[in-house]
Every structure is written in structure tokens, then in C-alpha cells.
Motif scaffolding. Structure first.
Motif, PDB file in Angstrom:
ATOM      1  N   ASN A 348       2.980  -0.753  -3.862  1.00 51.73           N
ATOM      2  CA  ASN A 348       2.440  -2.102  -4.026  1.00 51.73           C
ATOM      3  C   ASN A 348       1.937  -2.735  -2.743  1.00 51.73           C
ATOM      4  N   GLY A 349       2.355  -2.208  -1.577  1.00 48.05           N
ATOM      5  CA  GLY A 349       1.892  -2.782  -0.326  1.00 48.05           C
ATOM      6  C   GLY A 349       2.484  -4.147  -0.019  1.00 48.05           C
ATOM      7  N   GLN A 350       3.687  -4.443  -0.542  1.00 48.42           N
ATOM      8  CA  GLN A 350       4.321  -5.731  -0.289  1.00 48.42           C
ATOM      9  C   GLN A 350       5.058  -5.707   1.049  1.00 48.42           C
ATOM     10  N   SER A 351       5.604  -6.870   1.449  1.00 49.17           N
ATOM     11  CA  SER A 351       6.388  -6.947   2.664  1.00 49.17           C
ATOM     12  C   SER A 351       7.683  -6.158   2.482  1.00 49.17           C
ATOM     13  N   PHE A 352       8.376  -5.881   3.580  1.00 51.95           N
ATOM     14  CA  PHE A 352       9.556  -5.028   3.480  1.00 51.95           C
ATOM     15  C   PHE A 352      10.659  -5.692   2.672  1.00 51.95           C
ATOM     16  N   ASN A 353      10.995  -6.952   2.964  1.00 50.97           N
ATOM     17  CA  ASN A 353      12.070  -7.611   2.233  1.00 50.97           C
ATOM     18  C   ASN A 353      11.737  -7.761   0.753  1.00 50.97           C
ATOM     19  N   ARG A 354      10.498  -8.084   0.451  1.00 55.85           N
ATOM     20  CA  ARG A 354      10.084  -8.186  -0.957  1.00 55.85           C
ATOM     21  C   ARG A 354      10.196  -6.831  -1.649  1.00 55.85           C
ATOM     22  N   SER A 355       9.787  -5.771  -0.979  1.00 56.98           N
ATOM     23  CA  SER A 355       9.850  -4.431  -1.574  1.00 56.98           C
ATOM     24  C   SER A 355      11.298  -3.996  -1.775  1.00 56.98           C
TER      25      SER A 355
END
Length: 491
Positions: A348-355
């Protein structure tokens, strides 16, 4: 199988989300595959990307300076004068301490003068460490045999698993590792990527060992050498973790695409998937990789240790309460720092904490977290990495001991770190396949069923057993606590 149907009915798996779902739908429709599979992405965690790049510039300059200071010429930049700054300060008005007369010069003192040690006195030892570490990294998958990678860990891992009282998990762990290795060998290009990153790591290690050799030749009082080695070792560890996790993201993206589309040769497979995964990993997602690489390994190791202590406490309620408190703190950290985030970053290419949060919530909502906690493949792969480092450090340390025994521990310990990093960059390929398999199973179990029906049945059976075990244990704990309550029926 009854267990798989019960597990799916009790924990309905969500449909694939994000670009993976779009790719699957587009692949089924036969149109727009490339556009659906590779959407435009924004750069994430840019602050940590900047911090990492500045760290490379600062430490790279410092390593070059310390290495050149004693390369071919002792104290080329006259840095030795700063060693006197560590002396205790003398306040104004205080009497000057008495100075002892210097001893008369002798021939032996001149022969052991610090200026006789140069950078090239220690650099060959690190060259040997790099050679041994690279040889072990290549042998991990030489001739399509995983023996050199996992067999290194068997002796240490068996002891580790025995001490942690989880020997019953070993058969399932080896099953997962076997299937992950099979997945890796179905994608030979990912191993070429891993070897390419080993070369990149070797280039940085050449500079790092050059600077550290200058530090070893540079005599710093009051244990200053150890502190300098510690600081530069942390820098090397972070750099190695970033490169290793970059490989993790690249391989995870490839494995997920293969499972989504049903094979690398599928007509719905987007063009040049490996190059696109590499492009995203080193551009838009690189900041997230730098951020996660700082904390993930330390938190994961702490979690394993606390879980092992927790399993040995028994009926000591006071100690169990304290350990449970620490365990919940670590579990909260794991929610935001876990290795499964790298799969979500690739997808998804999200931020690390979000992922990390999305991956953990996915496991919690589907019950797959029970299976993830039961699997010890991460511990086995970690032990293989540690064992590779021990072999490298021992070989280099023994050589150093016979040449310069007073520096054997320093050279051996830092060489061990080099070996661990080089072996870890290749072993992470298998870990990436493991994490991708779990994410895919949680997203849609049919992806694993289509790839390997027997493995799907075994995973479903194991998940069903783990959920039953957790339910029975929860009832047992609840009943034991209810029995401890005072009887109020007579009141």
C-alpha cells in the motif's frame, strides 16, 4: 477440512484491500492491470529519510577522517592532541598537582610507541571478516539448498527453543520455512537483488572498517576506544538493518503479487514487477524503512524474551502481574513496530506506523495472530544470523589474537556484527516470504489455497488448534480467578 471451515466462519477474512485488490479485480477483468497494480505513491516518513541520509554523511566523513589520520602516516591530521581533553579539569585558584619527573627514554618504549600503529595494521582483519561473512551469505542459498542458511541455526536454535520451552512449535516452524524457501526459489530474481545489496553493504563496510581501523590505531584514554566502537557499531547496525529491510520490502511486494495473480507467468501480472518494487522501496517507501529499522529488531527481541520468561513463571501471581504489565507495554509497541509492516509498505505504500497498525489489526480481526505467535521461524532465522556472525567473529578474533592479542576482543566483536549483517541481508529473503504468506493468509486464505492446497490445510488446522487452545486457557484462567473470590452465597 472442518477446521478450516470453522476458522473461516468464526473469523471471516477480509477481501484484499488497496492496490492488491485493484490488481486482482483488474486481472480478473483483463483490463487496466498496470495502472491498477502500480498507483502513484507519496513519500512517507520523510523526516527519518533525511535523518538517515545525514547520518550517512556525518558518519561517513568521520570514518574517512579517522581512517586517513593513520593511513600510511601516524597522526596525519594532528588529532592526537584532542586526547588530552579527557583529563580532569583544574579550577581556578586550585593548586597545581605535583608533576612527576618523566622516566628516562628507553629503546623498548620507542618500539611500542602508539605512533607505530597505523590503519593498515587492522584493516586486513576486517577484510577477512568481510570475506568470511560474504562466503556465509552466499552459501546460505548455494546450489538451491537451504542447509547452509537454516542448518547453521539448528544447533543454536534447538537450544534456544528448548530454553524458551517451545519445542512443540518446531515442526510447524520448519513447515513454514520450507514453504517460504520454495516460494523464494520460484522467484530467482529476488536472490539476485539480495546479492546486489550484499555488494552495496560490502562497499559501506569497506569505509566503515577503514575508519574503525583508524580508531583502533588511535589511542584514546579512559576507555574511549570502546565508546567510539559502540557508536560506530550502532551506525553500522542501523545501516545494515535499512538495507536488509529494503530487501524485505522488495521481496514482499514480489511474493504478494505472485500470490494475488496466481503465478509469475500469469497474464494479469503487471509488467516489470521486480523493478517497480525496487523503485518504490528506494524512493517513496525508503523513509518508512529507515524509521522502522531503528526500533523493530530491538522490540521483537524484547518481546521474545518477555514471552519466554512469562511461560516459566508458573503460579507466582505477583511476578506474573509484573511480567504481564511489561508484556502489555511491549505488545503496545509491537502494534506500531513489527516486521509485518514491511509487507503492508510494499503493498500500500503507507507510513511505517500506519502499516504496522494495519497488519496487527488484520491479524487480530482474523485470528491469525494466534498462528503468528505460535510460529518461531523468526527466531530460527535470527539464530542463523547470529551463528553466521559468531563464525565470522571467531575466525577474525583468533587471527587477531595471534597477531595483536590486546585488540582481539575489539576486532572480534565488531567482526561478528559485520558477519551478522551480511548473513542477515540474504536470510531476510526467507523472512520476507514468511511474513508475506501470513499477510496473504489473513487477507484471503484462498490465495494460499490456490498456491499450495496441502499447506493451506495444514495452516488452517494449526490455526484452529491454536484458537481452541487460547479459548480453553482463557476459560481456565477465568475459572481460577472466580474460585479465588469470597463465597457470598450465604450473605
Amino acid at each position: 477440512m472442518s477446521s478450516s471451515s470453522e476458522g473461516e466462519s468464526a473469523n471471516p477474512s477480509p477481501c484484499p484491500a488497496g492496490p492488491a485488490a485493484a490488481a486482482a479485480v483488474a486481472g480478473a477483468a483483463g483490463v487496466g492491470v498496470g495502472a491498477a497494480a502500480w498507483p502513484r505513491r507519496r513519500c512517507r516518513d520523510v523526516f527519518w529519510l533525511v535523518v538517515f541520509l545525514l547520518h550517512l554523511l556525518v558518519f561517513g566523513g568521520a570514518l574517512a577522517l579517522t581512517g586517513l589520520n593513520r593511513f600510511g602516516q601516524a597522526d596525519r591530521f594532528n588529532i592526537d592532541r584532542f586526547t588530552n581533553l579527557t583529563a580532569a579539569p583544574r579550577f581556578a585558584g586550585s593548586p597545581e598537582p605535583a608533576r612527576e619527573a618523566p622516566p628516562p627514554p628507553s629503546l623498548e618504549a620507542e618500539e611500542v610507541t602508539p605512533k607505530s600503529e597505523l590503519t593498515e595494521s587492522y584493516w586486513p582483519y576486517y577484510g577477512a571478516a568481510g570475506a568470511v561473512g560474504t562466503a556465509l551469505a552466499v552459501l546460505c542459498f548455494w546450489g538451491k539448498h537451504f542447509f547452509w542458511g537454516v542448518a547453521f541455526a539448528v544447533g543454536g536454535a534447538l537450544h534456544f527453543l528448548y530454553v524458551m520451552s517451545v519445542l512443540d512449535r518446531f515442526p510447524f516452524t520448519m513447515l513454514v520455512l520450507q514453504k517460504a524457501v520454495r516460494m523464494v526459489w520460484e522467484l530467482p530474481d529476488v536472490m539476485r537483488i539480495a546479492y546486489a545489496f550484499v555488494l552495496v553493504m560490502l562497499c559501506w563496510m569497506a569505509l566503515w572498517s577503514f575508519g574503525v581501523s583508524g580508531i583502533l590505531a588511535f589511542h584514546i584514554p579512559n576507555g574511549g576506544q570502546w565508546w567510539a566502537l559502540l557508536i560506530f557499531s550502532v551506525s553500522l547496525f542501523w545501516t545494515g538493518a535499512v538495507l536488509s529491510n529494503t530487501v524485505h520490502v522488495i521481496v514482499s511486494g514480489m511474493v504478494f503479487l505472485v500470490l494475488i495473480h496466481g503465478g509469475q507467468a500469469a497474464a494479469s501480472m503487471p509488467p516489470k514487477p521486480l523493478l517497480k518494487s525496487l523503485q518504490y522501496a528506494v524512493t517513496t517507501s525508503f523513509g518508512s524503512i529507515c524509521y522502522g529499522s531503528l526500533f523493530t529488531a530491538a522490540i521483537r527481541t524484547l518481546r521474545w524474551e518477555i514471552r519466554g520468561i512469562r511461560s516459566k513463571i508458573g503460579n507466582n501471581e505477583c511476578l506474573l502481574c509484573c511480567v504481564d504489565f511489561l508484556f502489555h507495554i511491549v505488545e503496545t509497541l509491537v502494534r506500531f513496530f513489527n516486521k509485518y509492516a514491511y509487507v503492508q509498505i510494499a503493498i500500500n505504500g503507507q507510513s511505517f506506523n500506519r502499516s504496522a497498525r494495519d497488519a496487527w489489526e488484520l491479524f487480530q480481526s482474523t485470528g491469525v495472530e494466534a498462528l503468528v505467535a505460535y510460529d518461531c521461524s523468526g527466531a530460527v532465522l535470527l539464530m542463523s544470523t547470529i551463528l553466521g556472525g559468531l563464525i565470522t567473529g571467531t575466525c577474525t578474533g583468533v587471527w587477531t589474537y595471534f597477531k595483536q592479542s590486546d585488540k582481539a576482543i575489539m576486532v572480534g566483536s565488531t567482526s561478528m556484527l559485520m558477519g551478522m549483517i551480511l548473513v542477515g541481508v540474504t536470510v531476510v529473503v526467507v523472512e520476507s516470504a514468511v511474513t508475506s504468506i501470513y499477510i496473504c493468509y489473513a487477507e484471503d486464505p484462498r490465495l494460499i489455497q490456490r498456491w499450495d492446497p496441502d499447506f493451506f490445510d495444514q495452516m488452517s488446522e494449526a490455526l484452529h488448534q491454536r484458537l481452541q487452545y487460547r479459548s480453553a486457557r482463557a476459560h481456565q484462567i477465568l475459572n481460577s480467578r472466580l474460585d479465588q473470590l469470597p463465597n457470598t452465597s450465604s450473605i
